[in-house]
Enzyme design. Structure first.
Site, short mmCIF file in Angstrom:
data_model
loop_
_atom_site.label_atom_id
_atom_site.label_comp_id
_atom_site.label_asym_id
_atom_site.label_seq_id
_atom_site.Cartn_x
_atom_site.Cartn_y
_atom_site.Cartn_z
N LYS A 187 52.86 47.84 36.58
CA LYS A 187 51.49 48.45 36.53
C LYS A 187 51.04 48.84 37.94
O LYS A 187 51.72 48.65 38.77
CB LYS A 187 50.64 47.08 35.86
CG LYS A 187 50.55 46.25 36.84
CD LYS A 187 49.79 44.71 36.07
CE LYS A 187 49.72 43.67 37.04
NZ LYS A 187 49.37 42.33 36.52
N ARG A 213 40.79 34.77 30.40
CA ARG A 213 40.71 36.01 30.73
C ARG A 213 41.07 36.70 29.47
O ARG A 213 40.32 37.01 28.38
CB ARG A 213 41.71 36.52 32.02
CG ARG A 213 41.40 37.96 32.48
CD ARG A 213 42.27 38.10 33.64
NE ARG A 213 43.78 38.35 33.35
CZ ARG A 213 44.67 38.50 34.32
NH1 ARG A 213 43.95 38.98 35.38
NH2 ARG A 213 46.07 38.73 34.07
N TYR A 222 33.86 53.50 65.92
CA TYR A 222 32.54 53.48 65.26
C TYR A 222 31.92 52.20 65.67
O TYR A 222 32.37 50.88 65.45
CB TYR A 222 32.61 53.58 63.68
CG TYR A 222 32.96 54.96 63.29
CD1 TYR A 222 31.91 55.87 63.47
CD2 TYR A 222 33.98 55.30 62.44
CE1 TYR A 222 32.09 57.19 63.16
CE2 TYR A 222 34.10 56.67 62.03
CZ TYR A 222 33.27 57.56 62.11
OH TYR A 222 33.35 58.87 61.82
C1 LIG Z 1 50.46 41.34 36.78
C2 LIG Z 1 51.15 40.58 35.74
C3 LIG Z 1 52.07 39.68 36.07
C4 LIG Z 1 52.98 39.79 37.17
O1 LIG Z 1 52.42 38.93 38.23
P1 LIG Z 1 52.77 38.72 39.84
O2 LIG Z 1 52.18 37.92 40.33
O3 LIG Z 1 52.64 40.16 40.44
O4 LIG Z 1 54.23 38.54 39.61
C5 LIG Z 1 52.70 39.09 34.95
N1 LIG Z 1 52.19 38.95 33.81
C6 LIG Z 1 50.73 39.64 33.63
C7 LIG Z 1 50.02 39.41 32.22
C8 LIG Z 1 50.41 40.57 34.50
O5 LIG Z 1 49.15 40.95 34.23
#
Ligand SMILES: *Cc1c(COP(=O)(O)O)cnc(C)c1O
Length: 329
Positions: free
Chosen positions: A5, A99, A225
């Site tokens: 992702k 979630r 800055y």
């Molecule tokens: C992003 C995600 C993962 C991977 O998580 P990491 O902490 O990067 O290994 C696994 N499962 C779901 C549902 C996720 O959204």
């Protein structure tokens, strides 16, 4: 399955996919990225972690043989309203993260509906841990695991998927059929208390640039800055072509580590949009065009993230499109 992702955590979808081409599956959130993987010829299962959002999308899922997370009863209505039948479904149960996921009470209704609709060959059961990365939250992980086992006891013959990177490393009991590594594939640590090097993880991304200007300053001069950094002695300062428009965190304060000529130094003052200042005073032979590593080989992104008050996930994902990516495999 490898999690790709957010443009493969900032590494570039197709770069990452080609490095991971032999994995058993991919998972991501973005439908266009899933289509891109299929079009590039990848044949393995591709799971969409938020599933589909409309009946129209179901046709695309079928056309590209995409698997979908089912996390909401609304999605069952969409399935019922469509004629598409051959989807692989990952039923996500909310075991405490609150979630995504079906409430325990909704789960049996949803799975029974899906079995009636002849999906029984295509079902995997899934949950996600809220705190597998926190050293003092072991009890919470075990509670979520027990909750999952209790809810799915009657359906133990279905494959399941539980573990993210943190759970993969710390809780072997959660491995089951499909593990879901993300951050560990990219060489960063999922834990605040264990470094990537200690886990034998090597960084995949190196963010590099160079010194494009040098300033020789007297004691008492101000840098950048708002003059947030003030010299207390004569100093040599390098200006590096990297700023928050490249994805370097604006909140990284003075003393955040950086490598110049492969020697450790620190940034000084406020990070600007396209540049930041570094201390060259005690770096041998450093000057115009000296190579700079902001994070990656020799300097873990975790260290930079900690200094900037965030984590490696955010820094990697926030790498800006304008940064030139070169794959070296
Ligand atoms: C992003 C995600 C993962 C991977 O998580 P990491 O902490 O990067 O290994 C696994 N499962 C779901 C549902 C996720 O959204």
């Amino acid at each position: 399955m490898a999690i790709l992702k957010a443009n493969a955590y900032g590494h570039g979808l197709l770069n990452a996919a080609s490095a991971l081409k032999d994995v058993d599956g991919f998972a991501l959130l973005e439908l266009d990225a899933a289509i891109c993987l299929r079009d590039a010829g990848y044949q393995q299962p591709i799971l969409l972690l938020e599933g589909f959002f409309s009946t129209e999308e179901l046709a695309i899922f079928e056309q590209y043989r995409l698997s979908a997370v089912i996390h909401h009863v609304e999605q069952i209505a969409m399935l019922s309203a469509s004629k598409h039948r051959n989807l692989n479904l990952f039923i996500k149960i909310n075991t405490g993260m609150n979630r995504l996921g079906l409430a325990p009470a909704q789960f049996s209704q949803v799975i029974n509906t899906l079995i009636k609709k002849q999906y029984q060959e295509n079902i995997t059961l899934m949950t996600h841990f809220a705190s597998a990365d926190e050293p003092c939250e072991q009890e919470n992980v075990m509670q979520q695991l027990q909750c999952f086992e209790a809810i799915t006891a009657k359906y133990g013959h279905y494959p399941s998927s539980l573990a993210n990177s943190a759970a993969i490393i710390r809780y072997p009991v959660t491995h089951t059929d499909w593990v879901r590594p993300g951050i560990m594939l990219y060489g960063a640590s999922p834990f605040p208390d264990v470094t990537a090097a200690e886990l034998n993880l090597r960084p995949v991304m190196t963010l590099s640039s160079k010194v494009i200007a040098v300033q020789e300053l007297e004691a008492g001069e101000r840098v950048g800055y708002h003059g947030l950094f003030r010299t207390d002695r004569p100093m040599r300062i390098g200006i590096v072509a990297c700023g928050y428009a490249d994805g370097y965190p604006r909140h990284a304060p003075t003393n955040t580590p950086v490598l110049i000529n492969n020697q450790r130094s620190r940034i000084l003052g406020r990070v600007s949009m396209d540049m930041l200042a570094v201390d060259l005073t005690s770096i041998e032979n450093a000057g115009l065009n000296s190579p700079v590593i902001l994070w990656g080989k020799g300097l873990s992104v975790d260290e930079v993230a900690l200094s900037a008050g965030t984590n490696s996930y955010e820094l990697l994902c926030a790498l800006a499109p304008r940064v030139e990516k070169t794959a070296s495999l």
